[in-house]
Design a protein around this motif. Sequence first.
Motif, PDB file in Angstrom:
ATOM      1  N   TRP A 242       0.839  -1.185   0.000  1.00  0.00           N
ATOM      2  CA  TRP A 242       0.000   0.000   0.000  1.00  0.00           C
ATOM      3  C   TRP A 242       0.873   1.234   0.000  1.00  0.00           C
ATOM      4  O   TRP A 242       2.011   1.215   0.481  1.00  0.00           O
ATOM      5  CB  TRP A 242      -0.889   0.027   1.247  1.00  0.00           C
ATOM      6  CG  TRP A 242      -1.959  -1.004   1.210  1.00  0.00           C
ATOM      7  CD1 TRP A 242      -3.229  -0.848   0.739  1.00  0.00           C
ATOM      8  CD2 TRP A 242      -1.874  -2.359   1.639  1.00  0.00           C
ATOM      9  NE1 TRP A 242      -3.932  -2.016   0.856  1.00  0.00           N
ATOM     10  CE2 TRP A 242      -3.117  -2.966   1.407  1.00  0.00           C
ATOM     11  CE3 TRP A 242      -0.855  -3.134   2.185  1.00  0.00           C
ATOM     12  CZ2 TRP A 242      -3.381  -4.291   1.710  1.00  0.00           C
ATOM     13  CZ3 TRP A 242      -1.106  -4.449   2.486  1.00  0.00           C
ATOM     14  CH2 TRP A 242      -2.362  -5.010   2.251  1.00  0.00           C
TER      15      TRP A 242
ATOM     16  N   HIS B 107       0.180   4.023   1.675  1.00  0.00           N
ATOM     17  CA  HIS B 107       0.176   4.630   3.005  1.00  0.00           C
ATOM     18  C   HIS B 107       0.119   3.557   4.086  1.00  0.00           C
ATOM     19  O   HIS B 107      -0.335   2.435   3.844  1.00  0.00           O
ATOM     20  CB  HIS B 107      -1.007   5.581   3.158  1.00  0.00           C
ATOM     21  CG  HIS B 107      -1.034   6.670   2.139  1.00  0.00           C
ATOM     22  ND1 HIS B 107      -0.006   7.576   1.980  1.00  0.00           N
ATOM     23  CD2 HIS B 107      -1.960   6.987   1.200  1.00  0.00           C
ATOM     24  CE1 HIS B 107      -0.305   8.408   0.998  1.00  0.00           C
ATOM     25  NE2 HIS B 107      -1.477   8.067   0.501  1.00  0.00           N
TER      26      HIS B 107
ATOM     27  N   ASN C  71      -1.836   3.131   6.507  1.00  0.00           N
ATOM     28  CA  ASN C  71      -3.179   2.687   6.895  1.00  0.00           C
ATOM     29  C   ASN C  71      -3.842   1.835   5.813  1.00  0.00           C
ATOM     30  O   ASN C  71      -5.051   1.764   5.732  1.00  0.00           O
ATOM     31  CB  ASN C  71      -4.061   3.881   7.264  1.00  0.00           C
ATOM     32  CG  ASN C  71      -4.247   4.841   6.099  1.00  0.00           C
ATOM     33  OD1 ASN C  71      -3.627   4.680   5.047  1.00  0.00           O
ATOM     34  ND2 ASN C  71      -5.086   5.835   6.270  1.00  0.00           N
ATOM     35  N   GLN C  72      -3.033   1.208   4.970  1.00  0.00           N
ATOM     36  CA  GLN C  72      -3.488   0.332   3.886  1.00  0.00           C
ATOM     37  C   GLN C  72      -4.417   1.048   2.915  1.00  0.00           C
ATOM     38  O   GLN C  72      -5.451   0.534   2.506  1.00  0.00           O
ATOM     39  CB  GLN C  72      -4.162  -0.921   4.454  1.00  0.00           C
ATOM     40  CG  GLN C  72      -3.227  -1.724   5.312  1.00  0.00           C
ATOM     41  CD  GLN C  72      -3.881  -2.943   5.911  1.00  0.00           C
ATOM     42  OE1 GLN C  72      -5.089  -3.101   5.904  1.00  0.00           O
ATOM     43  NE2 GLN C  72      -3.065  -3.819   6.453  1.00  0.00           N
ATOM     44  N   SER C  73      -4.006   2.259   2.524  1.00  0.00           N
ATOM     45  CA  SER C  73      -4.780   3.025   1.556  1.00  0.00           C
ATOM     46  C   SER C  73      -3.825   3.715   0.581  1.00  0.00           C
ATOM     47  O   SER C  73      -2.623   3.604   0.687  1.00  0.00           O
ATOM     48  CB  SER C  73      -5.646   4.068   2.267  1.00  0.00           C
ATOM     49  OG  SER C  73      -4.827   5.043   2.874  1.00  0.00           O
TER      50      SER C  73
ATOM     51  N   ASN D 262      -2.687   0.030  -4.376  1.00  0.00           N
ATOM     52  CA  ASN D 262      -3.002  -1.013  -3.401  1.00  0.00           C
ATOM     53  C   ASN D 262      -3.093  -2.369  -4.089  1.00  0.00           C
ATOM     54  O   ASN D 262      -3.478  -2.479  -5.228  1.00  0.00           O
ATOM     55  CB  ASN D 262      -4.343  -0.739  -2.729  1.00  0.00           C
ATOM     56  CG  ASN D 262      -4.362   0.586  -2.012  1.00  0.00           C
ATOM     57  OD1 ASN D 262      -3.326   1.195  -1.824  1.00  0.00           O
ATOM     58  ND2 ASN D 262      -5.528   1.020  -1.629  1.00  0.00           N
TER      59      ASN D 262
END
Length: 75
Positions: free
Chosen positions: A52, A54, A56-58, A62
Amino acid sequence: MSEQEVTFYSRLNYTGDAHTYAVGTDENLHPGELNDKFKSVKVGRKAKVLAWQHSNQSGTGNGTLTSLTSLTSAG
């Protein structure tokens, strides 16, 4: 590199410093000195990379990575 490994490189086209991880490794690069440092990646035939943009998995790009000469093309 084995078919069960992934190698990230600090430069394009599989050059520069290499960092190899075995299947089953759970590596979080954020925060840390390797965050945003990799430019290309080779993924072994029996390996999978979930990545990812970022922490925060965003963000863009992705999902599952394959071997790429330029990680900038992943997003």
